[in-house]
Scaffold this motif. Structure first.
Motif, mmCIF file in Angstrom:
data_model
loop_
_atom_site.group_PDB
_atom_site.id
_atom_site.type_symbol
_atom_site.label_atom_id
_atom_site.label_comp_id
_atom_site.label_asym_id
_atom_site.label_seq_id
_atom_site.Cartn_x
_atom_site.Cartn_y
_atom_site.Cartn_z
ATOM 1 N N UNK A 119 14.381 5.017 -2.636
ATOM 2 C CA UNK A 119 14.873 4.308 -3.825
ATOM 3 C C UNK A 119 16.045 3.380 -3.519
ATOM 4 N N UNK A 120 16.974 3.845 -2.719
ATOM 5 C CA UNK A 120 18.141 3.016 -2.407
ATOM 6 C C UNK A 120 17.816 1.832 -1.503
ATOM 7 N N UNK A 121 16.665 1.901 -0.825
ATOM 8 C CA UNK A 121 16.320 0.801 0.089
ATOM 9 C C UNK A 121 15.203 -0.100 -0.428
ATOM 10 N N UNK A 122 14.663 0.231 -1.601
ATOM 11 C CA UNK A 122 13.579 -0.581 -2.154
ATOM 12 C C UNK A 122 14.140 -1.691 -3.026
ATOM 13 N N UNK A 123 14.256 -2.881 -2.457
ATOM 14 C CA UNK A 123 14.805 -4.023 -3.187
ATOM 15 C C UNK A 123 13.772 -5.121 -3.465
ATOM 16 N N UNK A 124 12.740 -5.211 -2.635
ATOM 17 C CA UNK A 124 11.742 -6.265 -2.861
ATOM 18 C C UNK A 124 10.359 -5.668 -2.782
ATOM 19 N N UNK A 125 9.435 -6.349 -2.141
ATOM 20 C CA UNK A 125 8.058 -5.877 -2.085
ATOM 21 C C UNK A 125 7.937 -4.475 -1.499
ATOM 22 N N UNK A 175 5.406 5.914 3.415
ATOM 23 C CA UNK A 175 5.505 4.926 2.330
ATOM 24 C C UNK A 175 4.213 4.107 2.342
ATOM 25 N N UNK A 176 3.350 4.369 1.357
ATOM 26 C CA UNK A 176 2.064 3.655 1.308
ATOM 27 C C UNK A 176 1.942 2.782 0.059
ATOM 28 N N UNK A 177 1.143 1.742 0.187
ATOM 29 C CA UNK A 177 0.950 0.815 -0.927
ATOM 30 C C UNK A 177 -0.264 1.197 -1.771
ATOM 31 N N UNK A 207 8.011 -0.297 -9.892
ATOM 32 C CA UNK A 207 8.972 -1.376 -10.166
ATOM 33 C C UNK A 207 8.135 -2.487 -10.755
ATOM 34 N N UNK A 208 8.139 -2.566 -12.098
ATOM 35 C CA UNK A 208 7.330 -3.591 -12.735
ATOM 36 C C UNK A 208 5.870 -3.304 -12.469
ATOM 37 N N UNK A 209 5.156 -4.246 -11.937
ATOM 38 C CA UNK A 209 3.738 -4.072 -11.681
ATOM 39 C C UNK A 209 3.466 -3.408 -10.324
ATOM 40 N N UNK A 210 4.468 -3.429 -9.452
ATOM 41 C CA UNK A 210 4.296 -2.873 -8.104
ATOM 42 C C UNK A 210 4.592 -1.380 -8.032
ATOM 43 N N UNK A 211 3.900 -0.687 -7.128
ATOM 44 C CA UNK A 211 4.151 0.747 -6.941
ATOM 45 C C UNK A 211 3.979 1.113 -5.476
#
Length: 205
Positions: free
Chosen positions: A178-184, A124-126, A155-159
């Motif tokens: 996907x199921x664990x991505x709730x914030x940053x 999982x990279x930013x 998710x909005x502006x974040x990826x």
DNA sequence: GCGACAG
DNA sequence: ATCTTGTCGC
């Protein structure tokens, strides 16, 4: 300490052959998250373990990190800190901060730690390291040599870039993240990020 | 030589 | 990654 890029590259090419891009587990009963924070040559790695989306355990280790950060060789800096944590606790699958096979030689930090420990991992990279962006069944993906090497979740502006680490298929990796991505960041990694940051800050030496 | 370059 | 205060917005 001097960094041997040639030997490091050779090792990556060897380990890349051992990556398994298929699911080696049935159910993701527990999901772990790995991340490291630094402070003047000292690194603090944390492994968060979640069950049913709730944290059930935190493990950490602190030690000197003599290897510098070199793009493409992040694993040589962080994997030594991750190994003892995964030796003590083995979640069904672990989310690692950094790319999996979406790497110049197909062996990012997530794949590297997965292959050497045998634990299923997901990268999982930013930010992008390699590959060209294009559309795919997941919306957008990173391609390399015409093949999908990572799914881009937005998710909005974040990826975030999700890639196969080891012993997991991209489809399953995307489903789990996907199921664990709730914030940053996905919860397991976010928890390890904040805890490791707190621990290294209070490290007095 | 120039630009790109996970954390 | 880390160095760092205030500040804009929900």
């Amino acid at each position: 300490m001097l960094f041997r890029a040639r030997r490091a590259r050779a090792l990556q090419e060897e380990l890349a052959k051992k990556v398994v891009a298929e699911d080696c587990f049935e159910e993701a009963e527990t999901v772990g998250g790995l991340d490291v924070s630094y402070k003047k040559g000292i690194g603090c790695a944390v492994l968060s373990v979640l069950k049913d989306g709730e944290p059930v355990k935190f493990l950490y280790t602190i030690s000197k990190v003599p290897i510098p950060y070199v793009p493409g060789f992040l694993a040589f800096r962080e994997v030594p800190l991750y190994i003892p944590l995964l030796k003590e606790e083995k979640p069904s699958v672990v989310l690692v901060d950094g790319h999996g096979i979406a790497h110049p030689r197909g062996l990012g930090v997530a794949s590297h730690v997965g292959v050497v420990t045998g634990v299923p991992t997901i990268g999982v990279a930013k930010k992008r390291l390699v590959g060209e962006e294009g559309s795919c069944e997941y919306g957008k993906c990173l391609f390399k040599d015409g093949k999908v090497i990572a799914a881009i979740l937005e998710r909005g502006k974040r990826r975030i870039y999700v890639s196969v680490g080891h012993c997991v298929s991209l489809r399953t990796a995307v489903e789990i993240v996907k199921t664990l991505w709730k914030s940053r960041l996905p919860e397991p990694i976010r928890l390890s990020d904040s805890l490791s940051r707190r621990l290294i800050r209070q490290w007095s030496p």
